[in-house]
Design a protein around this motif. Structure first.
Motif, short mmCIF file in Angstrom:
data_model
loop_
_atom_site.label_atom_id
_atom_site.label_comp_id
_atom_site.label_asym_id
_atom_site.label_seq_id
_atom_site.Cartn_x
_atom_site.Cartn_y
_atom_site.Cartn_z
N GLY A 80 1.05 -1.31 -0.17
CA GLY A 80 -0.17 -0.10 0.20
C GLY A 80 0.78 1.47 0.06
N ASP A 81 0.78 2.34 0.97
CA ASP A 81 1.63 2.99 1.67
C ASP A 81 2.45 3.02 2.12
OD1 ASP A 81 -0.06 4.35 -0.62
OD2 ASP A 81 -1.16 5.69 0.55
N GLU A 82 2.59 2.11 2.38
CA GLU A 82 4.25 1.57 4.09
C GLU A 82 4.92 1.44 3.15
OE1 GLU A 82 3.81 -0.67 8.08
OE2 GLU A 82 2.77 -0.92 6.66
N ILE A 83 6.31 1.31 3.36
CA ILE A 83 7.64 1.28 2.93
C ILE A 83 7.75 0.39 4.34
CG2 ILE A 83 9.88 1.02 2.06
CD1 ILE A 83 9.03 3.87 1.46
N ILE A 84 8.09 -1.45 3.26
CA ILE A 84 8.44 -2.03 4.50
C ILE A 84 9.92 -3.16 4.54
CG2 ILE A 84 5.69 -3.16 4.99
CD1 ILE A 84 6.42 -5.50 2.95
N GLY A 85 9.96 -3.22 3.65
CA GLY A 85 11.31 -3.58 3.32
C GLY A 85 12.12 -3.17 1.93
N CYS A 86 13.43 -3.84 1.79
CA CYS A 86 14.01 -3.68 0.29
C CYS A 86 14.42 -4.22 -0.77
CB CYS A 86 15.49 -3.29 0.86
SG CYS A 86 15.94 -2.79 2.89
N TYR A 87 14.87 -4.06 -1.93
CA TYR A 87 14.62 -5.63 -2.97
C TYR A 87 15.93 -5.65 -3.55
CZ TYR A 87 10.05 -5.43 -4.69
OH TYR A 87 8.77 -5.11 -4.69
N ASP A 88 17.09 -6.54 -3.27
CA ASP A 88 18.27 -6.80 -3.31
C ASP A 88 18.37 -6.77 -4.56
OD1 ASP A 88 17.65 -9.12 -4.51
OD2 ASP A 88 18.07 -10.50 -2.56
N MET A 89 19.33 -6.49 -5.12
CA MET A 89 20.29 -6.63 -6.75
C MET A 89 19.77 -7.12 -7.44
SD MET A 89 24.13 -5.47 -6.44
CE MET A 89 24.39 -7.11 -7.14
N LYS A 90 19.30 -8.96 -6.76
CA LYS A 90 18.41 -9.78 -7.90
C LYS A 90 16.96 -9.57 -8.27
CE LYS A 90 21.73 -13.20 -6.92
NZ LYS A 90 22.13 -14.93 -6.96
N GLY A 91 16.08 -8.23 -7.14
CA GLY A 91 15.33 -7.88 -7.46
C GLY A 91 14.22 -8.83 -6.03
N GLU A 92 15.16 -9.44 -5.67
CA GLU A 92 14.15 -10.36 -3.90
C GLU A 92 13.54 -9.08 -2.89
OE1 GLU A 92 14.49 -13.57 -3.43
OE2 GLU A 92 15.01 -14.16 -5.91
#
Length: 115
Positions: free
Chosen positions: A33-45
């Motif tokens: 939704g509008d909440e940022i809950i984490g990160c994507y790594d270089m592989k898109g995970e």
């Protein structure tokens, strides 16, 4: 007991002087939704904030609200008899072994490790 304390002192100094190879990726946000809950790594995970993982390339990584940081999860031998010995990386164990060139079943003494 004195020998044990001396070894402990040497270990603590060598750990603080180590030179791990690290990199940082700025936050590429995972949103719900509008909440940022984490990160994507270089592989898109996707990875949630405050999580840690080890990659198949022997990196230890973590996700924070500023991005992902990854560092090597192993030390590299740098002070050993290079004429007699060779360092071999074990990808499964994420560690170097230093063995005799002529007989890989015999280990060699290593005086310094980096990382």
């Amino acid at each position: 007991m004195k020998t044990f304390l001396a070894c402990l002192l040497v270990l603590s100094v060598s750990v603080s002087m180590s030179n791990a190879s690290c990199y940082f990726l700025p936050l590429n946000p995972v949103k719900r939704g509008d909440e940022i809950i984490g990160c994507y790594d270089m592989k898109g995970e996707p990875h949630e904030f405050n999580t840690h993982w080890k990659t198949k390339d022997c990196l230890e990584c973590s996700c924070s609200n500023s991005g992902i940081s990854c560092c090597t999860a192993y030390a590299t031998p740098v002070n050993f008899d290079e004429e007699k010995c060779i360092s071999i990386f074990n990808n499964t164990a994420c560690a170097y072994e230093v063995v005799e060139k002529a007989d890989h079943s015999k280990t060699c003494e290593v005086h310094e490790w980096v990382g």
